[in-house]
Motif scaffolding. Structure first.
Motif, short mmCIF file in Angstrom:
data_model
loop_
_atom_site.label_atom_id
_atom_site.label_comp_id
_atom_site.label_asym_id
_atom_site.label_seq_id
_atom_site.Cartn_x
_atom_site.Cartn_y
_atom_site.Cartn_z
N ASP A 30 0.78 -1.12 0.11
CA ASP A 30 0.12 -0.13 -0.02
C ASP A 30 0.88 1.30 0.03
OD1 ASP A 30 -0.66 -0.57 3.52
OD2 ASP A 30 1.00 -0.03 2.52
N CYS A 45 2.31 2.05 4.29
CA CYS A 45 2.24 1.43 5.52
C CYS A 45 2.65 0.01 5.50
CB CYS A 45 0.95 1.92 6.18
SG CYS A 45 0.44 0.76 7.71
N HIS A 192 -5.18 6.09 10.25
CA HIS A 192 -4.88 4.36 9.55
C HIS A 192 -3.97 3.83 10.49
CE1 HIS A 192 -4.10 1.53 6.29
NE2 HIS A 192 -2.72 1.47 7.05
N GLU A 193 -2.89 4.41 10.99
CA GLU A 193 -1.77 3.90 11.88
C GLU A 193 -2.61 3.14 13.29
OE1 GLU A 193 0.30 2.26 10.79
OE2 GLU A 193 0.68 3.41 8.70
N HIS A 196 -4.67 0.29 12.87
CA HIS A 196 -3.76 -0.81 13.22
C HIS A 196 -3.70 -1.11 14.81
CE1 HIS A 196 -3.24 -1.61 9.12
NE2 HIS A 196 -2.02 -0.78 9.00
N HIS A 202 -5.24 -4.45 7.06
CA HIS A 202 -5.52 -3.80 5.71
C HIS A 202 -6.84 -4.29 5.04
CE1 HIS A 202 -1.13 -2.34 5.76
NE2 HIS A 202 -1.89 -1.46 5.88
N TYR A 259 -5.68 0.93 1.18
CA TYR A 259 -4.84 1.89 0.67
C TYR A 259 -5.32 1.81 -0.93
CZ TYR A 259 -1.88 3.87 4.24
OH TYR A 259 -1.47 4.65 5.11
ZN ZN Z 1 -1.44 0.19 6.92
#
Ligand code: ZN
Length: 320
Positions: A30, A45, A192-193, A196, A202, A259
């Motif tokens: 991504d 990422c 986004h992080e 996680h 993802h 992504y």
């Molecule tokens: Zn990621």
């Protein structure tokens, strides 16, 4: 609970192995697309995997941290796919559990207070915008979440895996973020992080999206842009997430956890769009699995279909 602890442990272990298979690697495919459609490796990422030796320990700890949610069983919400409107996925073995929770945050490098605040505010988009009952708060000490802005690109360990990272190491990397970084990047990358860290993998690894990718085109494309051989592409792009290791239903290419992938590698020539911010379905799913108020049905481990259904007043029913 519908199974005994040893069965559960076996299931968790299996899940952790499956998880590791998909996270045990270097770079994920991504990344932000630049104008010509090429993936910018530096903007990519990756979900950082734990070292192999910690898989079993992590599986056991996930069960300890989250005993009543004994992933596979409770989070299935019975046999009914009641999560129909929700499209974000969760790695069940990395789930923090439904009880409201606050994760502390610290910074590896000396970081100005305005920058610290800005980063934490974006981590908290999952709380303040999406309405999830899990939040992030800066600490002067050593945080549960430790952020570096040094080299290494963008990455985070997944969910409860962050507990296993030595305290002198970061759990999240946000290379080069400063106050000059555009707000759009704060949304796209930091949110986004943070996803996680909450246990969301993802979206582009979902089977329905993987099935859109033409392997031959993908091999050519990723060899050219990332230098990957076929084995790496198989592992990083063409192997979908295991169905039993995640919950969620329809894959969502507009999720913040998805992504962009270019149309030149899909059968139909259409790109996988990728999300730029937490969207409505991300929000709904996050708020469901991380409720702000612990539902009594989940409190005793009896999360069931009724507790997760969306309902409304009968007066709102549509007459057809
Ligand atoms: Zn990621």
């Amino acid at each position: 609970m519908t199974s005994n602890p040893s069965q559960l442990q076996d299931a968790l272990l299996e899940i952790s192995r499956i998880t590791a298979r998909f996270t045990h690697s270097d770079e994920h495919p991504d990344g932000a697309q630049s104008g010509d459609g090429a993936v910018d490796v530096n903007a990519g990422c990756r979900i950082m995997p734990l070292p192999d030796r910690l898989w079993e320990k992590a599986a056991k700890a996930a069960m300890r941290i989250n005993p009543v949610n004994a992933p596979l069983q409770e989070l299935r919400f019975g046999d009914t796919p009641v999560l129909e409107p929700m499209r974000l996925t969760l790695f069940v073995s990395k789930y923090w559990g439904p009880q409201p929770k606050q994760l502390s945050v610290s910074f590896m490098e000396s970081t100005p207070s305005d920058l610290r605040s800005r980063i934490v505010s974006h981590l908290n988009a999952w709380t303040n915008t999406a309405g999830a009952g899990i939040s992030f708060a800066e600490t002067a000490g050593t945080g549960d979440v430790r952020i570096s802005r040094g080299s290494g690109g963008y990455y985070s360990y997944l969910g409860t895996d962050i507990k296993f990272i030595p305290s002198n190491r970061q759990t999240m990397n946000l290379q080069g973020f400063t106050m000059s970084t555009p707000e759009s990047e704060y949304k796209r990358v930091i949110r986004h992080e943070a996803g996680h860290t909450l246990g969301f993998p993802h979206e582009h690894m979902r089977k329905a999206l993987v099935d859109r990718i033409d392997p031959a085109k993908a091999y050519t494309y990723f060899l050219r842009t990332q230098g990957w051989d076929q084995e790496m592409v198989d592992q990083q792009v063409l192997a979908p997430l295991g169905g039993n290791s995640i919950i969620g239903t329809e894959p969502d290419q507009d999720s913040i956890m998805c992504y962009q992938l270019p149309g030149e590698i899909t059968f139909d020539g259409q790109p996988i769009r990728g999300g730029l911010d937490i969207n409505a379905t991300d929000s709904a799913f996050a708020a469901l699995i991380y409720p702000k108020v612990l539902r009594s049905t989940m409190d005793n481990g009896q999360a069931n279909a009724a507790s997760s259904r969306i309902d409304w007043d009968p007066s709102e029913d549509v007459n057809v």
